[in-house]
Design a protein around this motif. Structure first.
Motif, PDB file in Angstrom:
ATOM      1  N   PRO A 178      38.516  21.843  -9.944  1.00  0.00           N
ATOM      2  CA  PRO A 178      37.350  22.669  -9.591  1.00  0.00           C
ATOM      3  C   PRO A 178      37.021  22.518  -8.100  1.00  0.00           C
ATOM      4  N   PRO A 179      36.110  23.351  -7.555  1.00  0.00           N
ATOM      5  CA  PRO A 179      35.798  23.317  -6.128  1.00  0.00           C
ATOM      6  C   PRO A 179      35.224  21.988  -5.637  1.00  0.00           C
ATOM      7  N   HIS A 180      34.551  21.238  -6.497  1.00  0.00           N
ATOM      8  CA  HIS A 180      34.030  19.917  -6.084  1.00  0.00           C
ATOM      9  C   HIS A 180      33.867  19.032  -7.316  1.00  0.00           C
ATOM     10  N   PRO A 181      33.694  17.710  -7.108  1.00  0.00           N
ATOM     11  CA  PRO A 181      33.564  16.810  -8.267  1.00  0.00           C
ATOM     12  C   PRO A 181      32.288  17.084  -9.062  1.00  0.00           C
ATOM     13  N   VAL A 182      32.237  16.539 -10.280  1.00  0.00           N
ATOM     14  CA  VAL A 182      31.082  16.752 -11.167  1.00  0.00           C
ATOM     15  C   VAL A 182      30.312  15.438 -11.367  1.00  0.00           C
ATOM     16  N   ASP A 183      29.093  15.541 -11.891  1.00  0.00           N
ATOM     17  CA  ASP A 183      28.240  14.368 -12.112  1.00  0.00           C
ATOM     18  C   ASP A 183      28.193  13.953 -13.578  1.00  0.00           C
ATOM     19  N   GLY A 184      28.643  14.852 -14.453  1.00  0.00           N
ATOM     20  CA  GLY A 184      28.658  14.543 -15.878  1.00  0.00           C
ATOM     21  C   GLY A 184      29.626  15.495 -16.563  1.00  0.00           C
ATOM     22  N   ALA A 185      30.092  15.095 -17.757  1.00  0.00           N
ATOM     23  CA  ALA A 185      30.997  15.970 -18.507  1.00  0.00           C
ATOM     24  C   ALA A 185      30.755  15.775 -19.990  1.00  0.00           C
ATOM     25  N   ILE A 186      30.909  16.852 -20.756  1.00  0.00           N
ATOM     26  CA  ILE A 186      30.851  16.745 -22.225  1.00  0.00           C
ATOM     27  C   ILE A 186      32.172  17.266 -22.770  1.00  0.00           C
ATOM     28  N   ILE A 187      32.770  16.462 -23.669  1.00  0.00           N
ATOM     29  CA  ILE A 187      34.032  16.847 -24.291  1.00  0.00           C
ATOM     30  C   ILE A 187      33.717  17.351 -25.703  1.00  0.00           C
ATOM     31  N   PHE A 188      33.886  18.643 -25.936  1.00  0.00           N
ATOM     32  CA  PHE A 188      33.642  19.209 -27.272  1.00  0.00           C
ATOM     33  C   PHE A 188      34.928  19.304 -28.083  1.00  0.00           C
ATOM     34  N   ALA A 189      36.068  19.393 -27.404  1.00  0.00           N
ATOM     35  CA  ALA A 189      37.343  19.522 -28.113  1.00  0.00           C
ATOM     36  C   ALA A 189      37.805  18.123 -28.565  1.00  0.00           C
ATOM     37  N   PRO A 190      38.438  18.018 -29.746  1.00  0.00           N
ATOM     38  CA  PRO A 190      38.772  16.690 -30.291  1.00  0.00           C
ATOM     39  C   PRO A 190      40.048  16.092 -29.693  1.00  0.00           C
ATOM     40  N   ALA A 191      40.191  16.150 -28.369  1.00  0.00           N
ATOM     41  CA  ALA A 191      41.417  15.695 -27.705  1.00  0.00           C
ATOM     42  C   ALA A 191      41.089  14.589 -26.706  1.00  0.00           C
ATOM     43  N   GLY A 192      41.539  13.350 -27.018  1.00  0.00           N
ATOM     44  CA  GLY A 192      41.207  12.171 -26.213  1.00  0.00           C
ATOM     45  C   GLY A 192      41.666  12.271 -24.765  1.00  0.00           C
ATOM     46  N   ASN A 193      42.758  13.002 -24.512  1.00  0.00           N
ATOM     47  CA  ASN A 193      43.264  13.086 -23.123  1.00  0.00           C
ATOM     48  C   ASN A 193      42.276  13.796 -22.194  1.00  0.00           C
ATOM     49  N   LEU A 194      41.348  14.573 -22.779  1.00  0.00           N
ATOM     50  CA  LEU A 194      40.362  15.269 -21.943  1.00  0.00           C
ATOM     51  C   LEU A 194      39.415  14.287 -21.253  1.00  0.00           C
ATOM     52  N   VAL A 195      39.250  13.090 -21.838  1.00  0.00           N
ATOM     53  CA  VAL A 195      38.388  12.066 -21.229  1.00  0.00           C
ATOM     54  C   VAL A 195      38.960  11.705 -19.856  1.00  0.00           C
ATOM     55  N   LYS A 196      40.278  11.566 -19.826  1.00  0.00           N
ATOM     56  CA  LYS A 196      40.946  11.235 -18.557  1.00  0.00           C
ATOM     57  C   LYS A 196      40.822  12.391 -17.560  1.00  0.00           C
ATOM     58  N   ASP A 197      41.025  13.620 -18.063  1.00  0.00           N
ATOM     59  CA  ASP A 197      40.870  14.800 -17.187  1.00  0.00           C
ATOM     60  C   ASP A 197      39.475  14.831 -16.567  1.00  0.00           C
ATOM     61  N   ALA A 198      38.464  14.536 -17.398  1.00  0.00           N
ATOM     62  CA  ALA A 198      37.076  14.584 -16.907  1.00  0.00           C
ATOM     63  C   ALA A 198      36.830  13.487 -15.876  1.00  0.00           C
ATOM     64  N   LEU A 199      37.361  12.273 -16.135  1.00  0.00           N
ATOM     65  CA  LEU A 199      37.161  11.175 -15.170  1.00  0.00           C
ATOM     66  C   LEU A 199      37.838  11.490 -13.836  1.00  0.00           C
ATOM     67  N   ASN A 200      38.918  12.233 -13.897  1.00  0.00           N
ATOM     68  CA  ASN A 200      39.643  12.607 -12.679  1.00  0.00           C
ATOM     69  C   ASN A 200      38.815  13.461 -11.729  1.00  0.00           C
ATOM     70  N   ILE A 201      37.806  14.156 -12.256  1.00  0.00           N
ATOM     71  CA  ILE A 201      36.987  15.021 -11.383  1.00  0.00           C
ATOM     72  C   ILE A 201      35.539  14.523 -11.314  1.00  0.00           C
ATOM     73  N   MET A 202      35.347  13.223 -11.695  1.00  0.00           N
ATOM     74  CA  MET A 202      33.978  12.688 -11.807  1.00  0.00           C
ATOM     75  C   MET A 202      33.565  11.938 -10.541  1.00  0.00           C
ATOM     76  N   ASP A 203      32.366  12.231 -10.057  1.00  0.00           N
ATOM     77  CA  ASP A 203      31.818  11.489  -8.924  1.00  0.00           C
ATOM     78  C   ASP A 203      31.397  10.086  -9.390  1.00  0.00           C
ATOM     79  N   PRO A 204      31.237   9.114  -8.462  1.00  0.00           N
ATOM     80  CA  PRO A 204      30.746   7.790  -8.859  1.00  0.00           C
ATOM     81  C   PRO A 204      29.424   7.898  -9.620  1.00  0.00           C
ATOM     82  N   GLY A 205      29.240   7.029 -10.621  1.00  0.00           N
ATOM     83  CA  GLY A 205      27.990   7.008 -11.390  1.00  0.00           C
ATOM     84  C   GLY A 205      27.924   8.053 -12.478  1.00  0.00           C
ATOM     85  N   GLY A 206      28.936   8.905 -12.576  1.00  0.00           N
ATOM     86  CA  GLY A 206      28.906   9.977 -13.577  1.00  0.00           C
ATOM     87  C   GLY A 206      29.316   9.488 -14.960  1.00  0.00           C
ATOM     88  N   LYS A 207      28.979  10.286 -15.970  1.00  0.00           N
ATOM     89  CA  LYS A 207      29.283   9.881 -17.348  1.00  0.00           C
ATOM     90  C   LYS A 207      30.022  10.979 -18.106  1.00  0.00           C
TER      91      LYS A 207
END
Ligand SMILES: [Zn+2]
Ligand SMILES: [Zn+2]
Length: 332
Positions: free
Chosen positions: A222-251
């Protein structure tokens, strides 16, 4: 009254739900008798009908996103009167005594009872529900629009609050079904920018139409990092994808009751106070707050309405992923 009852779990293709005539239930002292106006259909109902989630009692009337009009109230019912339009969610009753209840985390109550699981639910023209599980609903909506708020909506709301994002932050949503499209609308209302990641082109289009500022598939940058993410799809690898674009302190918050395993994560992906948390059920406060928010912002739930008698067919469609929005049953 007409009811759709599960006598014995079996493959949904074998139509395990039976359409029958039953006597109208009598409300007990602390119960409210509801005339059902609409009842949402959820994946949990499918798991119960097929026995993946063993039913706690049989026969059982499923349905835990009930919108109904109060027909009669028991002697000890307070604050609810005949003619009120009310809603009933999955969380039915809690013990109020265990350490989780004491801390306001009754979503984790050891003795929690659930609607359409421990007690009869809403796949019927009438249902009698304990007053603890009955909530007043915001005005300005049709009953069938309110039904999806009572499960997908409230789980989404809890996940959203658990991310701790606030005005000016950016939230990523992975998967874009009945829960996520409501969270998108809540977050935009609260001044949060939303990025949506989904494979479905139809869902991508819906996300754009509803106001997502970036839409792509998991792994896209995406154009810039995010501060939080919600995973609705039942795929554990998405957790890693979300952390890859997460700013410090994000959840990263996972909203599902089930997921494939989360892959190994290099420590630097969670260093700088990034966190991972799951969501389980919801509290009574979550439900009240969501309904209050729905009174302030006119949410637009995407729904498909079916007659009550078609419950088996609707669950079959749900299993085949043929329901694009939230399915809702209505009596004739
Ligand atoms: Zn549900
Ligand atoms: Zn408890």
């Amino acid at each position: 009254m007409k009811a759709v009852r599960l006598n014995r779990p079996a493959s949904i293709e074998s139509n395990p739900l039976q359409v029958i005539e039953l006597p109208r239930p009598e409300p007990r002292e602390e119960e409210v008798l509801l005339r059902m106006d609409a009842c949402g259909v959820c994946h949990t109902d499918l798991h119960l009908a097929e026995g993946e989630l063993p039913p706690h009692r049989l026969p059982l009337i499923l349905g835990h996103q009930i919108v109904g009009t109060v027909e009669e109230v028991g002697k000890k019912v307070k604050g609810i009167k005949t003619g009120d339009l009310v809603g009933v969610p999955w969380l039915n009753r809690v013990c109020g005594q265990c350490k989780f209840c004491q801390k306001g985390k009754e979503n984790l109550c050891l003795e929690a009872q659930f609607t359409g699981y421990d007690v009869d639910g809403g796949y019927a023209e009438f249902t009698s529900i304990h007053q603890q599980a009955v909530y007043h609903l915001p005005s300005g909506y049709q009953p069938e629009e309110l039904a999806p708020l009572l499960c997908g909506g409230v789980i989404g709301y809890r996940s959203y609050r658990l991310t701790s994002v606030r005005k000016g932050d950016t939230l990523a949503l992975y998967g874009f079904g009945s829960s996520a499209h409501l969270v998108l609308q809540m977050a935009l209302f609260e001044g949060i920018e939303v990025f949506v990641f989904t494979r479905s082109l139809e869902h991508q289009q819906l996300a754009r139409n509803l106001g997502a500022s970036f839409v792509g598939k998991a792994g896209d940058v995406p154009p810039h990092p995010v501060d939080g993410a919600i995973i609705f799809a039942p795929a554990g690898n998405l957790v890693k994808d979300a952390l890859n674009i997460m700013d410090p302190g994000g959840k990263v918050v996972t909203a599902g009751i089930y997921s494939t395993p989360i892959p190994q994560i290099p420590y630097e992906l969670i260093y700088q106070e990034r966190a991972i948390q799951s969501t389980a059920n919801s509290t009574q406060r979550d439900i009240r707050e969501l309904l209050e928010l729905a009174g302030q912002v006119r949410l637009q739930p995407q729904i498909e309405v079916f007659p009550l008698e078609m419950a088996n067919q609707v669950l079959q469609k749900l299993k085949r992923s043929e329901i694009k929005a939230s399915a809702v049953l209505k009596p004739k």
